[in-house]
Design a protein around this motif. Structure first.
Motif, PDB file in Angstrom:
ATOM      1  N   LEU A  63      61.131  30.280  13.554  1.00 23.48           N
ATOM      2  CA  LEU A  63      61.619  30.259  15.109  1.00 23.48           C
ATOM      3  C   LEU A  63      62.046  31.572  15.828  1.00 23.48           C
ATOM      4  N   ASN A  64      62.690  32.404  14.684  1.00 23.85           N
ATOM      5  CA  ASN A  64      63.091  33.483  15.291  1.00 23.85           C
ATOM      6  C   ASN A  64      61.913  34.685  15.538  1.00 23.85           C
ATOM      7  N   ILE A  65      60.747  34.465  14.780  1.00 24.47           N
ATOM      8  CA  ILE A  65      59.423  35.251  15.176  1.00 24.47           C
ATOM      9  C   ILE A  65      58.855  34.761  16.584  1.00 24.47           C
ATOM     10  N   MET A  66      58.792  33.620  16.777  1.00 21.64           N
ATOM     11  CA  MET A  66      58.155  33.124  17.906  1.00 21.64           C
ATOM     12  C   MET A  66      59.020  33.217  19.135  1.00 21.64           C
ATOM     13  N   GLN A  67      60.423  33.244  18.855  1.00 24.24           N
ATOM     14  CA  GLN A  67      61.501  33.395  19.913  1.00 24.24           C
ATOM     15  C   GLN A  67      61.034  34.834  20.378  1.00 24.24           C
ATOM     16  N   ASN A  68      61.208  35.940  19.574  1.00 21.86           N
ATOM     17  CA  ASN A  68      60.963  37.355  19.711  1.00 21.86           C
ATOM     18  C   ASN A  68      59.723  37.525  20.389  1.00 21.86           C
ATOM     19  N   THR A  69      58.534  36.992  20.158  1.00 20.16           N
ATOM     20  CA  THR A  69      57.084  37.071  20.618  1.00 20.16           C
ATOM     21  C   THR A  69      57.141  36.815  22.037  1.00 20.16           C
ATOM     22  N   LEU A  70      57.629  35.257  22.223  1.00 21.31           N
ATOM     23  CA  LEU A  70      57.570  34.982  23.495  1.00 21.31           C
ATOM     24  C   LEU A  70      58.302  35.274  24.524  1.00 21.31           C
ATOM     25  N   GLY A  71      59.550  35.850  23.845  1.00 21.75           N
ATOM     26  CA  GLY A  71      60.387  36.470  25.022  1.00 21.75           C
ATOM     27  C   GLY A  71      60.058  37.840  25.311  1.00 21.75           C
ATOM     28  N   ILE A  72      59.771  38.782  24.448  1.00 19.35           N
ATOM     29  CA  ILE A  72      59.164  39.906  24.796  1.00 19.35           C
ATOM     30  C   ILE A  72      57.801  39.870  25.745  1.00 19.35           C
ATOM     31  N   SER A  73      57.206  39.217  25.352  1.00 18.10           N
ATOM     32  CA  SER A  73      55.715  38.868  25.978  1.00 18.10           C
ATOM     33  C   SER A  73      56.038  38.395  27.404  1.00 18.10           C
ATOM     34  N   LEU A  74      56.911  37.316  27.714  1.00 15.78           N
ATOM     35  CA  LEU A  74      57.084  36.387  29.002  1.00 15.78           C
ATOM     36  C   LEU A  74      58.010  37.663  30.005  1.00 15.78           C
ATOM     37  N   LEU A  75      58.877  38.530  29.149  1.00 17.05           N
ATOM     38  CA  LEU A  75      59.324  39.587  29.925  1.00 17.05           C
ATOM     39  C   LEU A  75      58.367  40.473  30.535  1.00 17.05           C
ATOM     40  N   LYS A  76      57.446  40.939  29.680  1.00 15.15           N
ATOM     41  CA  LYS A  76      56.656  41.957  30.046  1.00 15.15           C
ATOM     42  C   LYS A  76      55.576  41.157  31.313  1.00 15.15           C
ATOM     43  N   LEU A  77      55.336  40.108  31.256  1.00 13.10           N
ATOM     44  CA  LEU A  77      54.463  39.341  32.117  1.00 13.10           C
ATOM     45  C   LEU A  77      55.335  39.263  33.428  1.00 13.10           C
ATOM     46  N   ILE A  78      56.456  38.609  33.455  1.00 11.14           N
ATOM     47  CA  ILE A  78      57.517  38.559  34.704  1.00 11.14           C
ATOM     48  C   ILE A  78      57.644  39.972  35.354  1.00 11.14           C
ATOM     49  N   ILE A  79      58.024  40.643  34.556  1.00 15.25           N
ATOM     50  CA  ILE A  79      58.484  42.048  35.055  1.00 15.25           C
ATOM     51  C   ILE A  79      57.328  43.137  35.121  1.00 15.25           C
ATOM     52  N   GLY A  80      56.429  43.210  34.069  1.00  8.50           N
ATOM     53  CA  GLY A  80      55.476  44.510  33.776  1.00  8.50           C
ATOM     54  C   GLY A  80      54.171  44.158  34.601  1.00  8.50           C
ATOM     55  N   PHE A  81      54.092  42.459  34.917  1.00  7.70           N
ATOM     56  CA  PHE A  81      52.614  42.417  35.709  1.00  7.70           C
ATOM     57  C   PHE A  81      52.885  42.941  37.045  1.00  7.70           C
ATOM     58  N   PRO A  82      53.798  42.328  37.879  1.00  4.64           N
ATOM     59  CA  PRO A  82      53.654  42.595  39.315  1.00  4.64           C
ATOM     60  C   PRO A  82      53.908  44.372  39.619  1.00  4.64           C
ATOM     61  N   LEU A  83      54.372  45.208  38.674  1.00  6.47           N
ATOM     62  CA  LEU A  83      54.819  46.501  39.016  1.00  6.47           C
ATOM     63  C   LEU A  83      53.511  47.328  39.306  1.00  6.47           C
ATOM     64  N   PRO A  84      52.394  47.193  38.751  1.00  3.24           N
ATOM     65  CA  PRO A  84      51.313  47.847  38.723  1.00  3.24           C
ATOM     66  C   PRO A  84      50.686  47.487  40.105  1.00  3.24           C
ATOM     67  N   GLY A  89      64.933  44.615  26.394  1.00  2.00           N
ATOM     68  CA  GLY A  89      64.911  45.305  27.212  1.00  2.00           C
ATOM     69  C   GLY A  89      63.987  46.694  27.344  1.00  2.00           C
ATOM     70  N   LEU A  90      64.543  47.508  25.961  1.00  6.83           N
ATOM     71  CA  LEU A  90      63.844  48.778  25.946  1.00  6.83           C
ATOM     72  C   LEU A  90      62.114  48.516  25.792  1.00  6.83           C
ATOM     73  N   SER A  91      61.748  47.628  25.279  1.00  8.53           N
ATOM     74  CA  SER A  91      60.390  47.230  24.935  1.00  8.53           C
ATOM     75  C   SER A  91      59.551  47.037  26.280  1.00  8.53           C
ATOM     76  N   VAL A  92      60.097  46.170  27.261  1.00  5.70           N
ATOM     77  CA  VAL A  92      59.585  45.891  28.391  1.00  5.70           C
ATOM     78  C   VAL A  92      59.437  47.162  29.094  1.00  5.70           C
ATOM     79  N   ILE A  93      60.665  47.961  29.358  1.00  7.43           N
ATOM     80  CA  ILE A  93      60.822  49.169  30.135  1.00  7.43           C
ATOM     81  C   ILE A  93      59.988  50.264  29.556  1.00  7.43           C
ATOM     82  N   SER A  94      59.983  50.388  28.534  1.00  9.61           N
ATOM     83  CA  SER A  94      58.990  51.359  27.862  1.00  9.61           C
ATOM     84  C   SER A  94      57.412  51.371  28.148  1.00  9.61           C
ATOM     85  N   ASP A  95      57.063  49.721  27.767  1.00  6.26           N
ATOM     86  CA  ASP A  95      55.559  49.369  27.763  1.00  6.26           C
ATOM     87  C   ASP A  95      55.420  49.830  29.517  1.00  6.26           C
TER      88      ASP A  95
END
Length: 320
Positions: free
Chosen positions: A88-109, A182-188
């Motif tokens: 559960l912890n692994i899936m939570q981290n994987t989906l959490g980081i990926s969803l944040l990158k999708l929501i924040i990182g996708f529109p930025l470019p 947050g650091l993962s999303v911002i740096s990526d």
């Protein structure tokens, strides 16, 4: 009767000419075809043939034996992964980081490409593009080392925040698990912003300029041109990139996470990719690691199909 005779013979001649021109074109492009065949051969050798090794996910494989000698265990390793205390912890981290990158990182470019497109000073535009591209060419090994130094208690980021009176005492960003997402999303996003914007800039460059001229005559503002002309014209490109990003939702950027992860923030940084590396390469559980990786691939395929069908239904555009 004469008309029907003509119509029945004409398609045969067209078909023959098209076939002849096709082979003629292949002959004219023989060197390009050879280069393409080398690429296909590379994919077959390194991408498709190794997929036969997936069978070890259903076998009790040991490195001292061949795959054929390994006994079948069925879905045992899949069950072990689902019953693992860390699942559960692994899936939570994987989906959490990926969803944040999708929501924040996708529109930025997309936003960045739209802003660059509005710059009329060519020299400044080239400088801005070059500066935004540079982080992409730094590997995460190099960039991760820089970030570890910057984010330390004596790093430039803490010095700036303390000097600006934003914080009172230095913060150990990588030493506190709550900051990792947050650091993962911002740096990526920072690293890939300029490079990801290239495809949108190319799509914007293909928009008919006469539409902008007509809109200018009608008195449209820049924002109206963006929302009424530019964005609708590049909807196909945006949909394609969104489908690809959704299909890779379980990919949390292995290099980045592996570099920034440590024993202190592991509760928020352990994702599927690093878990597969840990149990497969460091613990030697090859069958178990393959089963986890296969589970991730199957989910990615399902996400691709769902995203493609959704895009086709809602926007009328899809990969296939």
């Amino acid at each position: 009767m004469a008309d029907t005779a003509v119509t029945t013979k004409k398609p045969k001649k067209i078909k023959y000419r098209n076939k002849a021109s096709f082979f003629k074109q292949l002959a004219n492009q023989k060197y390009l075809q050879v280069m393409a065949l080398l690429g296909v051969a590379w994919m077959l050798i390194f991408n498709y043939i190794p997929m036969g090794g997936i069978v070890i996910a259903f076998k009790k494989f040991k490195i001292t034996r061949t795959i054929a000698e390994a006994p079948w265990v069925g879905l045992q390793y899949f069950k072990e992964f689902f019953m693992d205390d860390n699942f559960l912890n692994i899936m939570q981290n994987t989906l959490g980081i990926s969803l944040l990158k999708l929501i924040i990182g996708f529109p930025l470019p997309i936003i960045f490409a739209l802003l660059l497109n509005e710059i009329r000073n060519v020299k400044f535009k080239k400088i801005a593009q070059t500066i935004s591209y540079l982080p992409h060419f730094l590997s995460w090994v190099v960039l991760g080392g820089i970030m570890v130094t910057w984010l330390s208690k004596t790093g430039v980021i803490n010095d700036f925040l303390v000097a600006s009176h934003i914080i009172k005492e230095p913060i150990s960003f990588l030493g506190d698990a709550k900051y990792f997402w947050g650091l993962s999303v911002i740096s990526d996003s920072w690293k890939e912003l300029g490079w990801s914007a290239i495809i949108y800039l190319a799509a914007i460059a293909g928009v008919d300029q006469q539409m902008y001229e007509a809109a200018t005559v009608d008195g449209a503002t820049k924002l109206q041109k963006i929302f009424k002309i530019t964005l609708p014209s590049i909807t196909g490109t945006i949909a394609l990139m969104l489908i690809l990003q959704v299909s890779g939702l379980l990919n949390s950027n292995f290099d980045q996470v592996l570099i920034l992860k440590n024993q202190i923030n592991v509760s928020r940084s352990q994702v599927i990719d690093t878990y597969v590396y840990q149990v497969g390469m460091t613990m030697g559980k090859y069958s178990y690691a393959t089963a986890v990786g296969l589970f991730k691939s199957v989910i990615a395929l399902l996400l691709l199909v769902i995203a493609n069908k959704t895009s086709k239904k809602c926007l009328g555009r899809s990969l296939y």
